[in-house]
Motif scaffolding. Structure first.
Motif, PDB file in Angstrom:
ATOM      1  N   THR A  77      30.845  -5.380  17.960  1.00 47.90           N
ATOM      2  CA  THR A  77      32.295  -5.274  18.052  1.00 47.90           C
ATOM      3  C   THR A  77      32.652  -4.220  19.081  1.00 47.90           C
ATOM      4  N   ARG A  78      33.759  -4.438  19.772  1.00 46.68           N
ATOM      5  CA  ARG A  78      34.168  -3.553  20.854  1.00 46.68           C
ATOM      6  C   ARG A  78      35.234  -2.548  20.428  1.00 46.68           C
ATOM      7  N   VAL A  79      36.024  -2.928  19.409  1.00 43.55           N
ATOM      8  CA  VAL A  79      37.151  -2.099  18.995  1.00 43.55           C
ATOM      9  C   VAL A  79      36.996  -1.749  17.525  1.00 43.55           C
ATOM     10  N   LEU A  80      37.078  -0.451  17.208  1.00 49.14           N
ATOM     11  CA  LEU A  80      36.973   0.013  15.826  1.00 49.14           C
ATOM     12  C   LEU A  80      38.230   0.797  15.483  1.00 49.14           C
ATOM     13  N   VAL A 103      33.563  -2.145  30.090  1.00 44.45           N
ATOM     14  CA  VAL A 103      32.393  -2.582  29.327  1.00 44.45           C
ATOM     15  C   VAL A 103      32.130  -1.677  28.140  1.00 44.45           C
ATOM     16  N   GLY A 104      32.928  -0.632  27.993  1.00 50.27           N
ATOM     17  CA  GLY A 104      32.709   0.315  26.913  1.00 50.27           C
ATOM     18  C   GLY A 104      33.365  -0.136  25.618  1.00 50.27           C
ATOM     19  N   GLN A 105      33.416   0.785  24.660  1.00 48.38           N
ATOM     20  CA  GLN A 105      33.993   0.509  23.355  1.00 48.38           C
ATOM     21  C   GLN A 105      35.196   1.416  23.113  1.00 48.38           C
ATOM     22  N   THR A 106      36.026   1.013  22.165  1.00 49.01           N
ATOM     23  CA  THR A 106      37.280   1.706  21.882  1.00 49.01           C
ATOM     24  C   THR A 106      37.355   2.086  20.420  1.00 49.01           C
ATOM     25  N   ILE A 107      37.836   3.305  20.150  1.00 47.12           N
ATOM     26  CA  ILE A 107      38.164   3.718  18.787  1.00 47.12           C
ATOM     27  C   ILE A 107      39.663   3.987  18.722  1.00 47.12           C
ATOM     28  N   ILE A 108      40.341   3.362  17.752  1.00 47.43           N
ATOM     29  CA  ILE A 108      41.764   3.597  17.528  1.00 47.43           C
ATOM     30  C   ILE A 108      41.918   4.380  16.233  1.00 47.43           C
ATOM     31  N   ASN A 166      34.310   4.900  25.456  1.00 48.44           N
ATOM     32  CA  ASN A 166      34.945   5.607  26.570  1.00 48.44           C
ATOM     33  C   ASN A 166      36.461   5.597  26.469  1.00 48.44           C
ATOM     34  N   LEU A 167      36.989   5.035  25.379  1.00 47.72           N
ATOM     35  CA  LEU A 167      38.438   4.969  25.200  1.00 47.72           C
ATOM     36  C   LEU A 167      38.791   5.280  23.750  1.00 47.72           C
ATOM     37  N   VAL A 168      39.678   6.269  23.571  1.00 48.25           N
ATOM     38  CA  VAL A 168      40.205   6.616  22.252  1.00 48.25           C
ATOM     39  C   VAL A 168      41.721   6.476  22.299  1.00 48.25           C
ATOM     40  N   ILE A 169      42.290   5.828  21.301  1.00 47.08           N
ATOM     41  CA  ILE A 169      43.736   5.686  21.200  1.00 47.08           C
ATOM     42  C   ILE A 169      44.193   6.362  19.915  1.00 47.08           C
ATOM     43  N   ASN A 170      45.089   7.330  20.041  1.00 47.86           N
ATOM     44  CA  ASN A 170      45.704   7.947  18.876  1.00 47.86           C
ATOM     45  C   ASN A 170      46.970   7.170  18.554  1.00 47.86           C
ATOM     46  N   ARG A 206      35.239  12.011  20.569  1.00 50.04           N
ATOM     47  CA  ARG A 206      34.542  10.726  20.415  1.00 50.04           C
ATOM     48  C   ARG A 206      34.402  10.030  21.761  1.00 50.04           C
ATOM     49  N   ALA A 207      35.272  10.385  22.730  1.00 48.18           N
ATOM     50  CA  ALA A 207      35.227   9.716  24.041  1.00 48.18           C
ATOM     51  C   ALA A 207      34.535  10.561  25.094  1.00 48.18           C
TER      52      ALA A 207
END
Length: 509
Positions: free
Chosen positions: A400-403, A349-354, A419-423, A447-448
């Motif tokens: 929006t869920r993904v930035l 249910v959280g959001q993601t930053i890529i 709660n999710l960061v993708i490098n 950020r996470a």
């Protein structure tokens, strides 16, 4: 927000359709367990206290802490992250850590804002140590380093609000930030915390085209707190639109970037000199999660006899943020991992930053994910100011869920639901691209993990250079970051999702 500080980013008018996802536990939701060492190391175990015992021990240690100037004092305040705060002070003033906000010289209105608007019950560790240094005469300068999400913003915002006389309609506190997004965010915190004080503020950031006002037509600033970017603040002060003779406190947020050679060093130095020339008693506060040795040496030259608080680099990585690395054969495999593995098993249910390295990568990734039906947005420095504001606002309110972003949002961007960061690509130094940018990596991870919340970071690697960068990051922070055995294996990602694999990044023994 416009340069004149009177308008706010436009909120989206319609909710974005979100994919329904199975409600299941994800990597970031698992309870912390003992972390096994690398395969070549001998495992060690440590006993943990119950929540009540830990809370009692924490209060007891904070109550016992007294930081005395005139000597170097190291104080260990035990919290779940087990990190060490090292305070170096000079002079004759004795500071006592604050067990509760009522221990500090704060007005009734500020205490009301902390309790009712911010919902704070007691100071965090960094707040307990730094606030007495900020608020106690003779108001010495302070250089403070602490974890991302540890409460640094509250320290300097509370410091500014406490020094302002609401009856004087003139700037008395200035905060300088590296990006407009961070400046707007900090002003929002100040408005919330200072709701009952009557103190006014202005956001000094580059204006969007619809609200542009030539500097010659601007009236002098009368708001008591000004928060903005270095270029705009320098322009306002040079044009005599921002009076500085009554400024009591000057804050540099993300100070390492503000004072670095490849950052805003020249503008920051000029602003500091100009303000100190017109207001000699001005207190300077430098806050950041990272200070490399070069910046530390510079700070020691430009900031007069100051109190200092530092955290060892080995203690900076956030223990509640689990970090993994995934070896991928190519860029297309990275896309597949994001879509079919990480999003499928990890997002709840959280959001993601890529995070990507270049503007072109941000555009490409956004295009590909959108084609696959994912609702996402992307942001980078080339966008118009009003577009950046709109994208941030949509993400902030959860539309929006993904930035997808460049390192524009690596520093200071605070969104509790992330709660999710993708490098997608690891950060590298601009002038030496074969060297990791360790400070930016740490900020991305942060950020996470806002305010000790749980989160997860995935580092996607595909080239020999990527693997070399990852190894350097691990050795720099003394970390072992577990690897997902097979990027194609749904079972391997499902094991991580169920919390049955090695959790997070552990220390090298």
């Amino acid at each position: 927000m416009a340069e004149n500080g009177t308008s706010s980013p436009a909120a989206a008018t319609a909710a974005v359709a979100e994919k329904k996802m199975e409600d299941k536990r994800s990597w970031a939701d698992e309870e912390e367990t003992a972390l096994p060492p690398p395969p070549t190391a001998t495992a060690t175990a440590t006993a943990s206290s119950s929540g009540v015992e830990a809370e009692t021990a924490e209060l007891k240690k904070i109550e016992e802490l007294t930081i005395s100037e005139g000597k170097e004092t190291s104080s260990r305040l035990v919290e779940p992250d087990k990190s060490e705060i090292k305070a170096v002070t000079s002079g004759d003033t004795v500071y006592e850590s604050a067990v509760k906000f009522e221990d500090l010289p704060l007005s009734r209105e500020l205490l009301k804002g902390l309790k009712l608007e911010m919902n704070f019950s007691k100071p965090s560790k960094i707040q307990a140590v730094t606030l007495p240094m900020i608020l106690t005469p003779p108001f010495k300068d302070l250089v403070a380093q602490a974890h991302n999400g540890s409460g640094k913003t509250t320290c300097f915002v509370l410091g500014m609000l406490s020094r302002v006389d609401p009856s004087k309609k003139i700037p008395q506190a200035i905060c300088i930030c590296p990006t407009r997004e961070l400046a707007i965010q900090n002003q929002a915190v100040l408005l919330k915390m200072g709701k009952y004080t009557g103190i006014t503020s202005m956001c000094a950031v580059p204006s969007d085209s619809a609200n542009y006002i030539p500097i010659s037509r601007r009236p002098p600033v009368t708001d008591q707190v000004v928060i903005g970017t270095p270029g705009t603040i320098k322009k306002w002060t040079s044009a005599k639109k921002l009076p500085t003779r009554d400024v009591k406190i000057l804050v540099f947020d993300e100070a390492d970037h503000m004072l670095a050679e490849d950052g805003f060093k020249d503008d920051s130095e000029r602003i500091m000199k100009d303000i100190r020339r017109s207001s000699d008693a001005c207190q300077v506060l430098l806050f950041s999660a990272t200070f490399n040795e070069t910046v530390k040496a510079f700070v020691s030259r430009v900031v007069r006899d100051a109190n200092q608080i530092f955290v060892k680099k080995e203690d900076l990585t956030l223990e509640k943020v689990k970090q993994y690395k995934v070896q991928c054969p190519d860029e297309l495999a990275k896309m597949e991992v994001i879509k079919d593995k990480i999003f499928e098993f990890g997002q709840k249910v959280g959001q993601t930053i890529i995070f990507v390295r270049t503007r072109n990568s941000a555009t490409m990734l956004h295009t590909e994910l959108t084609k696959e039906g994912y609702e996402c947005t992307s942001i980078q420095g080339a966008l118009k100011q009003e577009d950046r504001d709109k994208i941030i606002q949509e993400f902030k309110v959860g539309l929006t869920r993904v930035l997808i972003t460049t390192d524009l949002l690596a520093r200071g961007f605070d969104q509790e639901q992330v709660n999710l960061v993708i490098n997608f690509a690891l950060p590298v130094k601009y002038d030496t691209p074969w060297e990791p940018d360790y400070e930016v990596y740490l900020h991305r991870v942060g950020r996470a993990g806002r305010f000790g919340r749980k989160g997860v970071v995935f580092n996607l690697l595909c080239t020999d250079m990527d693997r070399s960068l990852m190894e350097k990051i691990e050795h720099h922070f003394g970390l072992w970051i577990p690897e997902v055995p097979n990027w194609r294996s749904e079972e391997d990602f499902q094991i991580l999702n169920n919390g049955k694999a090695a959790e997070g990044a552990g220390k090298f023994p």
